[in-house]
Design an enzyme around this catalytic site. Structure first.
Site, PDB file in Angstrom:
ATOM      1  CE  LYS A 170      -3.901   2.075   2.519  1.00  0.00           C
ATOM      2  NZ  LYS A 170      -4.835   1.931   3.663  1.00  0.00           N
ATOM      3  CB  SER A 226      -8.071   4.109   2.717  1.00  0.00           C
ATOM      4  OG  SER A 226      -7.243   3.412   3.647  1.00  0.00           O
ATOM      5  CB  SER A 254      -8.860   1.519   5.801  1.00  0.00           C
ATOM      6  OG  SER A 254      -9.593   2.722   5.753  1.00  0.00           O
TER       7      SER A 254
END
Length: 495
Positions: A80, A161, A185
């Site tokens: 990420k 997210s 998330s």
């Protein structure tokens, strides 16, 4: 070698160790999938095929020399783009950090590289991890690989997210990926795309080198196709770090070795406050099915109460923006990242121009909310009250865990929604976190596992919340559901 991309973390690690295939063959197969899907799914901000191959060559060399390969030996993963990676752009999906190349490595990513993993690239996300649909990234929306059954080709949200992570794992672009969870998330995007993901106890994984959103909530965790793979990856990620003042100074358990779907003697709590009016019928049915599965695994099911649940979301959307407004004050155009310097501008003008150009609309909204609730006239009315509510929510969980070992709930109130369907209504978007936020406020371990498909053919997730430090209990309950759900659905390839 395309079938190698159907393998998960455990199968790749064990296959490389046994010599069934090489780590380089695995890396090449996933690199090819990443390249083929990028234009359609937009899951990556930066791809690093050579990084994946370099790590794979090193793993194959260690095997040839008879050396240990590590917990993640030969496994290429997605990172990420909230984790600092030495020499590779790290943006938090924001224009204000575009072009920023760290000279250091985050603790979590370094632990993964030390365990033998390789990096396929940096995954897209909601800007500064603020969002539930992956529609706030400066680098464009991430598209879910899933489509509604008989619902046309409308693109769906992969959750947020960590939407790049969920989309990439679900589409077989990587066997696993890192995520971060501030208020759901990891769990919500995992539920939206039919994969597993665990947010460990706050402090299990170091926050050092992760771009900060809300420091008292942010926690890294793994996202993978099943519970065992999450356990393996979490072992590699976790551990004490003296550079993070909130890091837990505790040994990392061997979660994989202790995995068991036998829940005899365990009690599962069902929070009555989570049965909300107007609840999605498919989500409610999935929850009931999950209760039956855990009973079948030997668990006793008990009702529990979490009475302050209705205050969790408003408290979160005071605390998280308040911490964000403080954390994001460092982006001023002076030291790194974007600098917008209009002709004749003074320092204040530069700050204003840089932030106006560099931050997206959702980030600005949360900074404004956070600044407001921290201002002199409103601090006690909002921020102080929200922190009191947070304490009450943590106490609710503590009381509930005197009656049960884990808590079962839906992960999200609906299945994946279409891109654009909620972007104009921030409050509706924030409600996506309604089941996930309480565990985050209390700092507890929580996991989403796929439980089946709704009537539109889209994945639904079930969430297990455990006591602090009891990731094993959460993983075991997740495994019990996984064994009975036998979830094998995957998106039909259209990209």
């Amino acid at each position: 070698m395309s079938d190698l991309t159907e393998l998960g973390v455990a199968a790749i690690r064990d296959g490389v160790a046994a010599g069934t295939f090489t780590a380089v063959e695995v890396a090449e197969a996933f690199n090819a999938n990443v390249a083929a899907a990028q234009s359609a799914l937009n899951a990556f901000i930066v791809t690093t095929p050579e990084k994946a191959l370099d790590a794979a060559r090193a793993t194959d060399a260690r095997r040839a020399a008879g050396q240990p390969l590590g917990k993640m030996g030969g496994v290429p993963i997605g990172m990420k783009d909230l984790f600092a990676t030495r020499g590779v752009q790290t943006t938090a999906a924001s224009h204000i950090l575009e072009g920023f190349t760290p000279e250091y490595e985050s603790t979590v990513s370094q632990k993964l590289w030390d365990a033998g993993a390789g990096m396929l690239g940096k995954l897209n996300l909601d800007q500064f991890a603020m969002g539930s649909s992956n529609e706030t990234s400066y680098f464009g929306n991430v598209i879910s690989p899933w489509r509604r059954k008989d619902g046309g080709n409308a693109p769906l949200a992969p959750g947020g997210s960590s939407g790049g992570s969920s989309s990439a794992v679900s589409a077989r672009l990587c066997p696993a990926a890192t995520g971060t969870d501030t208020g759901g998330s990891i769990r919500q995007p995992a539920a939206f795309t039919g994969i597993s993901g665990i947010k460990p106890t706050y402090g299990r994984c170091s926050r050092w080198g992760i771009v900060a959103f809300a420091s008292s909530l942010d926690q890294a965790g793994p996202m993978a196709r099943d519970v065992r793979d999450c356990a393996i990856m979490l072992e590699a990620m976790a551990g004490f770090d003296s550079k993070d003042a909130t890091s837990l100074d505790m040994p990392v358990p061997d979660w994989e070795a202790a995995l068991s779907g036998d829940l005899r003697g365990k009690k599962v709590g069902i929070p009555r406050e989570y049965r909300m009016d107007g609840m999605d019928a498919d989500v409610a049915a999935s929850w009931d099915q999950g209760i039956a599965w855990l009973r079948d695994a030997g668990a006793d099911v008990v009702d529990v109460s979490l009475p302050h649940t209705k205050y969790a979301l408003p408290a979160y959307y005071i605390i998280a923006p308040a911490e964000a407004s403080s954390n994001l004050a460092r982006y001023d155009g002076v030291r790194y990242g974007l600098r917008d310097l209009p002709e004749g501008a003074n320092l204040q003008d530069m700050y204003a121009a840089t932030r106006a150009a560099g931050f997206g609309a959702e980030v600005k909204r949360r900074i404004l909310i956070g600044t407001y609730v921290l201002s002199a006239g409103f601090y006690d009315a909002y921020y102080t009250q929200a922190q009191k509510v947070r304490t009450l929510i943590a106490q609710d969980f503590k009381n509930a865990f005197t009656l049960c070992d884990v808590i079962l709930a839906p992960t999200a109130p609906t299945a994946a929604f279409g891109l654009g369907e909620m972007v104009s209504d921030p409050l509706a978007m924030y409600l996506n976190d309604v089941f996930a936020v309480p565990a985050s406020l209390a700092g507890l371990p929580a996991m989403s596992v796929p439980a089946g498909l709704n009537r539109e053919g889209l994945p639904l997730g079930l969430q297990i919340v455990g006591k602090a430090f009891d990731e094993q209990g959460v993983l075991n309950a997740g495994l019990a559901i996984e064994n009975r759900a036998a979830f094998s659905a995957k998106p039909e390839k259209w990209w």
